[in-house]
Design an enzyme around this catalytic site. Sequence first.
Site, PDB file in Angstrom:
ATOM      1  N   ASP A   1      36.120  40.926  39.403  1.00 10.50           N
ATOM      2  CA  ASP A   1      36.915  40.583  38.232  1.00 10.50           C
ATOM      3  C   ASP A   1      37.755  41.788  37.801  1.00 10.50           C
ATOM      4  O   ASP A   1      37.251  42.920  37.748  1.00 10.50           O
ATOM      5  CB  ASP A   1      35.967  40.164  37.095  1.00 10.50           C
ATOM      6  CG  ASP A   1      36.685  39.824  35.817  1.00 10.50           C
ATOM      7  OD1 ASP A   1      37.430  38.830  35.809  1.00 10.50           O
ATOM      8  OD2 ASP A   1      36.501  40.560  34.827  1.00 10.50           O
ATOM      9  N   GLU A  51      40.433  40.513  42.320  1.00 19.33           N
ATOM     10  CA  GLU A  51      41.364  39.858  41.402  1.00 19.33           C
ATOM     11  C   GLU A  51      42.468  40.871  41.070  1.00 19.33           C
ATOM     12  O   GLU A  51      42.190  41.987  40.647  1.00 19.33           O
ATOM     13  CB  GLU A  51      40.652  39.439  40.111  1.00 19.33           C
ATOM     14  CG  GLU A  51      41.591  38.692  39.168  1.00 19.33           C
ATOM     15  CD  GLU A  51      40.948  38.375  37.828  1.00 19.33           C
ATOM     16  OE1 GLU A  51      41.363  37.378  37.214  1.00 19.33           O
ATOM     17  OE2 GLU A  51      40.061  39.126  37.391  1.00 19.33           O
TER      18      GLU A  51
END
Length: 357
Positions: free
Chosen positions: A319, A355
Amino acid sequence: FSRVAERVELCLFDDHGREERLEMPRMTGATWHAQVPGVGPGQRYGYRVHGAWDPASGIRCNPAKLLLDPYARAIEGEVRWGDAIHGHVPGHPFRRQVQDSAPDVPRSVVVSSTFDWGDDTAPRVPPSETVIYETHVKGLSKRHPHVPPPLQGTYAGLAHPAVLEHLISLGITAVELLPVHHFVNDGFLLKRGLRQYWGYNSIGYFAPHGGYASSGSGGQQVDEFKAMVQALHAAGLEVILDVVYNHTGEGSNRGPMLSMRGLDNRAYYRIRPQSQRHYIDYTGTGNSLDMREPFVLQLIMDSLRYWISEMHVDGFRFDLASALGREAHEFDRHSAFFDIIQQDPLIRSVKLIAEPW
């Protein structure tokens, strides 16, 4: 790990919640340690850190606060939101809060490592043939009509034959699980009768979230998670974890003191140079872990290796990966975080997804 601590106490809790405090007498570098005979699986514990209280300098030691072990393999209990869980007096950021937080915060738990993996084998699907299905442990197993009610919303529910049959029918080769590191339910959500669903609020990077276990959260969640991975592998499916190493559930300087903030605030988090009671917030969540700090990098690399070697997962989706690659100010594709991953033979052998924003 704490450079700022003057004393550290190991706090052991019995089945009735009674606390015994033991001095940790030794320190190697800035790592405090002790040996306690007779401690075994199921033991609940935490830390209390004694030292200076100087929020203006980013130092927030407060022995009234029970702190989670960042290396805890399991975490039991939830945060009960109130004044006691803060290191400061709410509304008075420079005043140390002296209420004991122990009744209102989770415990770290010692776990057993005797799980029988049998002939578990990673599917090792080539990247060019990989089809990833992103899903949520609770959401999928809760809503599948053929999962028995006691297993709905759990690791065991996701491993149920009906769910496995459904996943195989989709033609996928891997499940990517939304965050399963133990996370914090936000106070403002609980006030509304809601809970943190997505899980991007991690507080334990080695501990599977206790709320997703059907068998109990006193360490049982670890074996239940392993059994889920074992079942998915047996069905030919890889397991990829969505991991949140860019920030923690302790939030901004107004947030609770649950672990790293109380251990060594300045070492774990990126502090604003001109206003050291505040954090640099690259993530929009209130804090950012400091990837320039060697011990923070070690914590994350140890976590990744643990989930590969002990929990048998097959990859990670990072993330906000750009936040992990920040050095002094800007993103650096040659940052220490990415360099270490590429040099580690175990971590670089699994699927890695970044990401980008």
